[in-house]
Design a protein around this motif. Sequence first.
Motif, PDB file in Angstrom:
ATOM      1  N   THR A 516      60.599  19.883  65.471  1.00 12.21           N
ATOM      2  CA  THR A 516      60.732  19.636  66.916  1.00 12.21           C
ATOM      3  C   THR A 516      61.373  18.277  67.180  1.00 12.21           C
ATOM      4  O   THR A 516      60.977  17.270  66.597  1.00 12.21           O
ATOM      5  CB  THR A 516      59.353  19.706  67.590  1.00 12.21           C
ATOM      6  N   HIS A 537      59.103  20.044  73.405  1.00 14.26           N
ATOM      7  CA  HIS A 537      58.335  21.250  73.103  1.00 14.26           C
ATOM      8  C   HIS A 537      57.830  21.825  74.418  1.00 14.26           C
ATOM      9  O   HIS A 537      57.466  21.081  75.327  1.00 14.26           O
ATOM     10  CB  HIS A 537      57.169  20.857  72.170  1.00 14.26           C
ATOM     11  N   SER A 551      60.843  24.951  71.253  1.00 17.68           N
ATOM     12  CA  SER A 551      61.261  23.552  71.322  1.00 17.68           C
ATOM     13  C   SER A 551      62.752  23.439  71.065  1.00 17.68           C
ATOM     14  O   SER A 551      63.386  24.361  70.546  1.00 17.68           O
ATOM     15  CB  SER A 551      60.506  22.715  70.285  1.00 17.68           C
TER      16      SER A 551
END
Length: 649
Positions: A516, A537, A551
Amino acid sequence: MLTRRLDCLSRHSRNFTTKVLSSEIKERFSFASNSVHIRNLPNTNASTKVTLNGWIDKKPKKVGKDLIFGTLRDTKGDCIQLVDSQLLLKSANVEDVVQVEGHLNLKKTNDDKAAPQYEIQLSHLKVLNKSGKKPSQLLDYKKEGNYPPDLRYLQLRLPKYQVFLRKRHEIAQNVREHLNLAGFTEIETPILFKSTPEGAREFLVPTRNKINSEPAFYALPQSPQQYKQLLMASGVERYYQIARCFRDEDLRSDRQPEFTQIDMEMAFSSGEQVMERVESMVTDTWKKLSSSGKLHTVNRGKIVSINDTQSVTKMTYRDAMTRYGIDKPDLRFPNLKIIDLKEFKAYGVENKNFPVFEVLVLRNAFDTMENYKKNWSILSDEHQYNSRSPIVVPIDSIEMQNNWFEKFMPIANFENPTMMTRFLNIKQGDIVCGATRQPNHTLFENPTPLGRLRQLVTQTELGSKLYKETDHAVAAWIVEFPLFAPLEQESTPGSKKQRFPVYREGEFTSSHHPFTMVNLNDLAKLQKDPLSCSGLHYDFVVNGTELGGGSTRIHDPELQNYVFKSILKIKNPERLFGHLLTAFECGTPPHAGFAVGFDRMCAMMCGTDNIRDVIAFPKSISGSDQVVQSPSAVPEEILKEYNISFSTK
């Protein structure tokens, strides 16, 4: 159970030799192909001769010398009455598989406005498979709609489950049509993967090979995450699949060791674009197929329908945690909010790392103490909480109404109790629930004690009656999550439960997963203070359940390697994730993605709380499939071929 099955098979094998050449066996494989479904009969003229396939739903009832009434249930789960004046049903058993022929009759009713009802005047009955005694012995289970797990196929014949299975198919079909029209390509990714630390425990698959003299294993994928990022590196612009995933974790009503997700990824796209696509797909499917109607959301505290001008509301992680105590709040209860009392100089005193004192007031929750104990004692049950349980105070007198805060003095200090009491406007019949939590900027305990208490309230029958404002499904986007969280120290087996979570110094875990991307505004903080960084995210939450999450991904190899090595302290990231890092070095475009929990989505849209209801052959709470008796033991000599040995100690 296994002995019972073997005895049954043994009886069949003894009887088969006497029947194998008989005309009775031939009859079971010979049947007409022009059958119709019961639900299509209203389009058929009365007195027409029809053919139907199905099962004998109930034990036929003899109502006269030459008259028997029976009930046929077809493959759609619909039933119709059979009128038999030839005694064709006299030896029929419940769940016999039959093909019937007869004339369609219009049943007489006293209500002229009622929809027409039909029956079949039976002229011919062909038994395609004779049922044994067991279905008749289990009629009580049938009435309850809950057969023993090893007879799941009998349960699936019930109309409720036939509807669920068909609706699951229709949901998948609608999702595919939506994504196909949006330019996505459906691609299957491998099931046999490699072991990597992505979160939950993995299922390992042994092989007969060795690597450097050590046994070699595959791992079943927890998600297609790494493969779909490799597809972005492969030039695929928009990917999706309805993917099978596997996690070896503790099971609950909304979890299975193998499950299905709608997996998707978009190249040259931002998280906002992915959220727009997911929202369009989910709301469109919900509108067409959900038993609760259109999807709703919250706007300025009001529950409203999602439409062309009203999108799904976005709520930050911090707002969700401070208002509702959890990152997946059930917004069908929008006004059941937690109140931080710092404005009145109320502070927690039990633990300096948990200085915020907050309350949740349940208005008009009880009328007598007997009623309180009956309905709300669960709120004080410490076994319902991960750590400390909140203090719960029923306001049962004028004295308690004025001095309620005294019950919280063991955990909090109050400087302005009079103003605080006036602000909260507490009345007799209310319940004041209070607890401490971490500060807003380091709020990692999830759920907080009051967040968990709020869950318990919303899950009770009385809580739903008092505080739920709609029966529609209510959705929200949760955004701006912390990118990392401190790694919690696990308590040793047999030790006393800790009142507060304890964290390992300098050790972090990914809040979502290690791929992420950090919020660009926090990029400069990544080196000095990872816990202060938010990530790109986003979760889609419906009715207090995370329907899915996604994400924006890291596509820069240096940044990804820094996260692996310097923050998450992953040893040998090149060995575990070298395939991704190399792909990034070869020119992987920016990309973002998402995954929807398909089983959860189907369960919600069918109006059930249990995902097992919408899975044809689910695993039990212990992870076993009791229909086929898996998992099963494997002989030691076979295990040796796979370089596996074990100890029985």
